[in-house]
Design a protein around this motif. Structure first.
Motif, PDB file in Angstrom:
ATOM      1  N   VAL A   1       3.187   4.509  -0.739  1.00 39.87           N
ATOM      2  CA  VAL A   1       3.533   5.447  -1.801  1.00 39.87           C
ATOM      3  C   VAL A   1       4.951   5.931  -1.538  1.00 39.87           C
ATOM      4  O   VAL A   1       5.285   6.354  -0.422  1.00 39.87           O
ATOM      5  CB  VAL A   1       2.558   6.640  -1.839  1.00 39.87           C
ATOM      6  CG1 VAL A   1       3.022   7.677  -2.858  1.00 39.87           C
ATOM      7  CG2 VAL A   1       1.155   6.159  -2.177  1.00 39.87           C
TER       8      VAL A   1
ATOM      9  N   LYS B   1      -2.274   5.751  -8.031  1.00 38.53           N
ATOM     10  CA  LYS B   1      -1.086   5.509  -7.208  1.00 38.53           C
ATOM     11  C   LYS B   1       0.161   5.362  -8.066  1.00 38.53           C
ATOM     12  O   LYS B   1       1.254   5.791  -7.679  1.00 38.53           O
ATOM     13  CB  LYS B   1      -1.279   4.256  -6.351  1.00 38.53           C
ATOM     14  CG  LYS B   1      -1.964   4.509  -5.023  1.00 38.53           C
ATOM     15  CD  LYS B   1      -1.840   3.293  -4.123  1.00 38.53           C
ATOM     16  CE  LYS B   1      -2.423   3.579  -2.753  1.00 38.53           C
ATOM     17  NZ  LYS B   1      -2.281   2.402  -1.848  1.00 38.53           N
TER      18      LYS B   1
ATOM     19  N   LYS C   1      -5.693   2.204  -8.254  1.00 41.00           N
ATOM     20  CA  LYS C   1      -4.342   1.674  -8.480  1.00 41.00           C
ATOM     21  C   LYS C   1      -3.602   2.541  -9.489  1.00 41.00           C
ATOM     22  O   LYS C   1      -2.426   2.871  -9.312  1.00 41.00           O
ATOM     23  CB  LYS C   1      -4.431   0.229  -8.977  1.00 41.00           C
ATOM     24  CG  LYS C   1      -3.120  -0.373  -9.507  1.00 41.00           C
ATOM     25  CD  LYS C   1      -2.099  -0.590  -8.417  1.00 41.00           C
ATOM     26  CE  LYS C   1      -0.777  -1.164  -8.941  1.00 41.00           C
ATOM     27  NZ  LYS C   1      -0.851  -2.554  -9.374  1.00 41.00           N
TER      28      LYS C   1
ATOM     29  N   ASP D   1       0.800  -1.226   0.000  1.00 37.78           N
ATOM     30  CA  ASP D   1       0.000   0.000   0.000  1.00 37.78           C
ATOM     31  C   ASP D   1       0.833   1.277   0.000  1.00 37.78           C
ATOM     32  O   ASP D   1       0.279   2.371  -0.120  1.00 37.78           O
ATOM     33  CB  ASP D   1      -0.920   0.020   1.233  1.00 37.78           C
ATOM     34  CG  ASP D   1      -1.991  -1.057   1.161  1.00 37.78           C
ATOM     35  OD1 ASP D   1      -2.355  -1.438   0.036  1.00 37.78           O
ATOM     36  OD2 ASP D   1      -2.452  -1.515   2.225  1.00 37.78           O
TER      37      ASP D   1
END
Length: 575
Positions: A162, A237, A234, A160
């Motif tokens: 970043v 991201k 997704k 998850d």
């Protein structure tokens, strides 16, 4: 009751033959009706003007296509995929499942050599193959990595997270492991050290992991039941992470060179790339970001000229940028971005071709909501003496909706004078708008693989582009975000191949028409609306840069068709 043999013989005598005059008359009328409909196609004129060599090449490619449909997409290959994916195998099937096989076909070799003209719809951060990008990042001295607001000590947290990247002259936190639970979230650590100590495979494992975080995987793309919004989470991201990967000058320069090299190798001579960057660009050796876009555009200018002057890039036409803002931004952020766009346009007029708003249309502000900002932008351009300097090339209709605010973006795009429409996926639902698009000579920048992977359609065979072509709407193919969507190269061969193999009515002539359109609707120079329309209409018989480029492409097209005939004519030509 079933007829016995004696009865059947009697009945058979009453069944007309296909050669009977009234059936022949029906067949002739049927063929005439089909031919009449084809006159409405957007590629009809192109087909009518094919040279004898091009006509022969088209017939050869049609035979190769038919052969590969019969013999290549076999039950054995279907079974091997079915075990893995529980899917049905066929030509024109889902791109991510077909990719490996398509790259081994004769059609792939042919389409790879086809002169594709211009890429008119691609996003700068998402173009170059990621093995190259992350390898380049690792090789650049001084690069650091951090995990924004989280630890990376478990697979779940890593999934998850970043990440962002920065250059520092001195090493930051050399004794801290980013993979340890003692890592301080958001702190930067040396990139090479982090990659080499990656828990699952060291440096090679780190590159594989980074690619998984910045691409839509095969699994992601086939999980259609999750819907469009899920895949866009997704996808967004991916852009957040890529937002700092190429924003350091040395990496950016190598990225641009790779981009142009891959374009040119794939038969792409010109690109208009959508560009959305916050002010986080860093010059060589500097730790403070630039306060404007001047240096970045000087680098773009230098690298384009360097490539064009090199033996590798001889004949390449160049690149321009389409300035974009995210449609989720508020008014202040969009206006500030527009102000930077105008300032940059004044300094580098030849590098900026237009303006757009990007991001998921369904979750962003519709064009109707952004009208005050758009009219302000036009007014500022007039006041700066550049009324035609940054025309609109709007994303619109990238949606499954019908009558939604996103779908209605198509109306505002047309009314605001857009010269091209990005995606236009839902346009086929609007007969009046299709007529207006034809009348105003607006091109649809269609990205079939992107629309499929982002779950607007299940495969190329259910894409609406054939409906637009059949109704005479001008279209061109593009690849949108090839690095993130699975193409693994900047070029457009995958999209062209999918269209050729997936649509019976298209053929090589249809691909040629789409390629020619991409040049006809390229923004090689600033033009007024009237000048633009004139050049689009006159095409190669005009006198400007566009006419010159179209004439060059027509020569390349004839050479390509001759190559097809020489390479495959003996096996697939007329008996």
């Amino acid at each position: 009751m079933a007829a016995n043999n004696d009865d059947w013989d009697e009945i058979a005598q009453t069944i007309p033959s296909e050669q009977d005059p009234f059936i022949q008359k029906y067949i002739a009328g049927r063929e005439a009706l089909i031919a009449e409909e084809k006159k409405q196609r957007a590629d009809f004129s192109f087909r009518q003007n094919l040279s004898p060599i091009a006509q022969k090449a088209c017939r050869i490619v049609e035979r190769i296509r038919d052969e590969e449909q019969r013999n290549l997409w076999t039950a054995e290959y279907e079974d091997s995929l079915a075990v893995r994916e529980n899917c049905t195998m066929h030509s024109g099937m889902m791109f991510t499942l077909a990719k490996d096989l398509m790259e081994r076909t004769k059609l792939w070799r042919i389409v790879r050599k086809l002169p594709k003209g211009s890429v008119l719809h691609a996003h700068l951060d998402a173009i170059v193959d990621l093995d190259f990008v992350f390898g380049t990042l690792l090789d650049e001295p001084g690069m650091h990595i951090n995990a924004i607001g989280t630890h990376l000590d478990t697979p779940e947290r890593r999934a998850d997270a970043v990440l962002s990247f920065r250059f520092f002259k001195q090493q930051r936190n050399p004794n801290m492991s980013i993979w340890d639970d003692r890592y301080t979230p958001s702190e930067f650590v040396p990139l090479v050290q982090a990659a080499e100590s990656f828990p699952d495979g060291g440096r090679a494992g780190w590159i594989k992991w980074m690619k998984s975080k910045t691409t839509i995987s095969e699994t992601d793309s086939i999980e259609q039941h999750h819907g469009v919004d899920h895949i866009w989470k997704k996808f967004s991201k991916c852009f957040l992470i890529m937002g700092t990967v190429i924003h350091y000058e040395p990496v950016f320069r190598k990225f641009l060179r790779r981009l142009m090299s891959q374009y040119y190798e794939d038969g792409v001579y010109w690109g208009e790339l959508r560009f959305t960057w916050p002010l986080n660009y860093y010059r060589l050796g500097r730790e403070v970001p630039e306060s404007n876009y001047s240096h970045m555009f000087s680098v773009i200018d230098e690298e384009i000229n360097r490539f064009k002057a090199s033996p590798e890039g001889e004949g390449f036409w160049g690149l321009r940028m389409i300035w974009t803002a995210l449609r989720i931004w508020d008014q202040k952020a969009i206006i500030q971005s527009m102000d930077h766009a105008i300032t940059t346009k004044i300094e580098y007029p030849h590098l900026l071709s237009g303006y757009d708003l990007v991001g998921q249309e369904d979750l962003g502000r519709p064009l109707r909501d952004v009208l005050p900002e758009l009219f302000w932008f036009r007014k500022q351009l007039v006041e700066e003496g550049m009324p035609d300097g940054m025309p609109f090339f709007f994303h619109a209709g990238e949606t499954l909706g019908d009558g939604t605010s996103t779908d209605n973006n198509l109306f505002d795009a047309v009314l605001m004078g857009t010269r091209r429409i990005g995606h236009g996926f839902s346009l086929y639902k609007h007969p009046l708008l299709m007529d207006l698009v034809k009348q105003k000579r607006i091109l649809i920048e269609s990205c079939p693989i992107s629309n499929e992977v982002l779950r607007l359609c299940g495969s190329i065979t259910s894409h609406p582009l054939p409906a637009l072509i059949a109704r005479g709407v001008p279209c061109a193919l593009s690849n949108d975000d090839p690095a993130m969507l699975g193409q693994d190269t900047a070029g457009m061969t995958h999209d062209f191949w999918q269209a050729l193999q997936g649509w019976e009515n298209l053929g090589l002539a249809g691909l040629g028409s789409l390629a020619e359109n991409s040049i006809r609707w390229s923004c090689f120079e600033d033009q007024s609306a009237d000048e633009w329309t004139r050049d689009v209409k006159e095409a190669s018989v005009g006198s400007g840069i566009k006419a010159q480029r179209l004439q060059e492409w027509q020569i390349m097209w004839e050479k390509f068709c001759l190559w097809v005939c020489e390479e495959y004519g003996e096996e697939y030509g007329e008996a």
